[in-house]
Structures are given as C-alpha cells and as structure tokens.
Design an enzyme around this catalytic site. Structure first.
Site, PDB file in Angstrom:
ATOM      1  N   ASP A   8      39.748 -79.160 -85.429  1.00 47.70           N
ATOM      2  CA  ASP A   8      38.394 -78.875 -84.962  1.00 47.70           C
ATOM      3  C   ASP A   8      38.086 -77.427 -85.345  1.00 47.70           C
ATOM      4  OD1 ASP A   8      39.627 -77.259 -83.067  1.00 47.70           O
ATOM      5  OD2 ASP A   8      38.870 -78.339 -81.318  1.00 47.70           O
ATOM      6  N   CYS A  65      44.025 -77.677 -83.207  1.00 48.11           N
ATOM      7  CA  CYS A  65      42.831 -77.265 -82.461  1.00 48.11           C
ATOM      8  C   CYS A  65      43.172 -75.930 -81.790  1.00 48.11           C
ATOM      9  CB  CYS A  65      42.356 -78.337 -81.477  1.00 48.11           C
ATOM     10  SG  CYS A  65      43.441 -78.719 -80.098  1.00 48.11           S
ATOM     11  N   THR A  67      44.270 -75.173 -78.731  1.00 47.25           N
ATOM     12  CA  THR A  67      45.542 -75.229 -78.001  1.00 47.25           C
ATOM     13  C   THR A  67      46.500 -76.282 -78.566  1.00 47.25           C
ATOM     14  OG1 THR A  67      44.631 -76.917 -76.536  1.00 47.25           O
ATOM     15  CG2 THR A  67      44.399 -74.615 -75.824  1.00 47.25           C
ATOM     16  N   HIS A  98      64.768 -86.880 -82.574  1.00 46.73           N
ATOM     17  CA  HIS A  98      64.897 -87.712 -81.373  1.00 46.73           C
ATOM     18  C   HIS A  98      63.709 -88.633 -81.129  1.00 46.73           C
ATOM     19  CE1 HIS A  98      67.991 -84.823 -79.306  1.00 46.73           C
ATOM     20  NE2 HIS A  98      68.292 -85.105 -80.561  1.00 46.73           N
ATOM     21  N   HIS A 133      68.342 -92.974 -79.897  1.00 40.21           N
ATOM     22  CA  HIS A 133      66.928 -92.561 -79.888  1.00 40.21           C
ATOM     23  C   HIS A 133      66.023 -93.724 -80.306  1.00 40.21           C
ATOM     24  CE1 HIS A 133      68.457 -88.611 -79.189  1.00 40.21           C
ATOM     25  NE2 HIS A 133      69.141 -88.638 -80.316  1.00 40.21           N
TER      26      HIS A 133
HETATM   27  C1  RB5 Z   1      37.630 -75.915 -78.368  1.00 42.75           C
HETATM   28  O1  RB5 Z   1      36.997 -74.822 -77.785  1.00 42.75           O
HETATM   29  C2  RB5 Z   1      38.949 -76.193 -77.682  1.00 42.75           C
HETATM   30  O2  RB5 Z   1      38.730 -76.720 -76.431  1.00 42.75           O
HETATM   31  C3  RB5 Z   1      39.789 -77.121 -78.538  1.00 42.75           C
HETATM   32  O3  RB5 Z   1      40.018 -76.550 -79.782  1.00 42.75           O
HETATM   33  C4  RB5 Z   1      41.150 -77.483 -77.986  1.00 42.75           C
HETATM   34  O4  RB5 Z   1      41.844 -76.344 -77.587  1.00 42.75           O
HETATM   35  C5  RB5 Z   1      41.175 -78.540 -76.973  1.00 42.75           C
HETATM   36  O5  RB5 Z   1      42.217 -78.963 -76.508  1.00 42.75           O
END
Ligand code: RB5
Length: 148
Positions: A8, A65, A67, A98, A133
């Site tokens: 994203d 993304c 996080t 695993h 596994h």
């Molecule tokens: C976008 O702002 C952010 O929420 C997305 O990139 C991600 O971290 C969501 O899990």
C-alpha cells in the site's frame, strides 16, 4: 520461482528495494502496485496477490505496508495462504523451515530497507524442513478444508 509483490502507500519504498533484490537474484516477479503516493486500502492489494499465490499462479508473495499487520491479516484470510509478518532474520528463516510460509509481510514504518532485504533474501532461499512440521501444516489445511 515466481513471486507476486504488492504494497500500500505505506510500503512503496521497500517494495521498490525488493524489486531490485528480485532482479539481482534472478527471480521472476510481478509487481501489483500500488502506483500511488496517496492513501489506499491494504486489502485491495493483499487479497488479489494472496489469491494468485493460493491458485498457483505464483509460488510466493511479498507484501509491504506501514506495519505489515494489515497485509498479513488480509493475506491469511485466503484459503491456502500461510503469511508470516517478519521483522527479524531469525524468524524469516524459521518460518520457512517450520511453517512453509508462502507469503511474507513486512512493515516499512517498523524496519529499514537494509533489514527488509536481508529478511527477504533469507525467506526466499530457505527450504521447508518437512517432518513433524508437515504434520502441523496438514492440521491447518484440514481445518481450512472443513471450515472455509
Ligand atoms: C496505512 O496508514 C497503514 O494503516 C497501513 O499501511 C498498515 O500499517 C496497516 O496495517
């Protein structure tokens, strides 16, 4: 090996670095975006890529993304996907050995490009160990067959 790649708006920079890595490693890949600097919704990128891995069009998928959490949650909704959210090299290796993960998610707001590339390299080159596994993964596959 064919790899499907997407991010994203929170992961565009590391996605670009991963593209270079895949080229250097001689791994075939397709980049599914996003092609934007404005805000998009991570499921719109994670779900189609996960479906392409689940149906065999691609062998592996890498999602970035902010996080890595939204991408990994989304990908793991798709039957047949085992997506690991990874921010260290030990887990990158272990999740291939695993869990036989077929997708990798990382967060660009969590780690820098240097570590992300190390993680991707290890994840792409580590083999599944099978044995006990495989039995555990079979339990997950059976659950999916009965419940999804
Ligand atoms: C976008 O702002 C952010 O929420 C997305 O990139 C991600 O971290 C969501 O899990």
């Amino acid at each position: 090996m064919k790899v499907a790649l997407a991010s994203d708006h929170g992961g565009v920079h590391i996605r670009k670095e991963i593209r270079n890595l895949l080229e250097e490693m001689g791994i075939e890949y397709q980049d599914f975006g996003c092609n934007c600097e404005s805000s998009v919704d991570y499921p719109d990128y994670a779900l189609p890529v996960a479906q392409k891995v689940a149906n065999g069009e691609f062998d592996r998928g890498i999602l970035i993304c902010g996080t890595g959490i939204g991408m990994s949650i989304s990908a793991n909704k798709v039957k047949g996907i085992r997506c690991a959210l990874v921010h260290d090299v030990f887990s990158a290796k272990a999740t291939r050995q695993h869990n036989d993960t077929n997708m990798l998610a990382m967060g660009e707001r969590v780690i820098g490009p240097g570590l992300a590339l190390e993680i991707a390299k290890v994840w792409l080159t580590t083999e599944f160990e099978g044995g006990r596994h495989a039995r555990r993964i079979e339990k997950l596959t059976n659950y999916e067959e009965q419940n999804l």
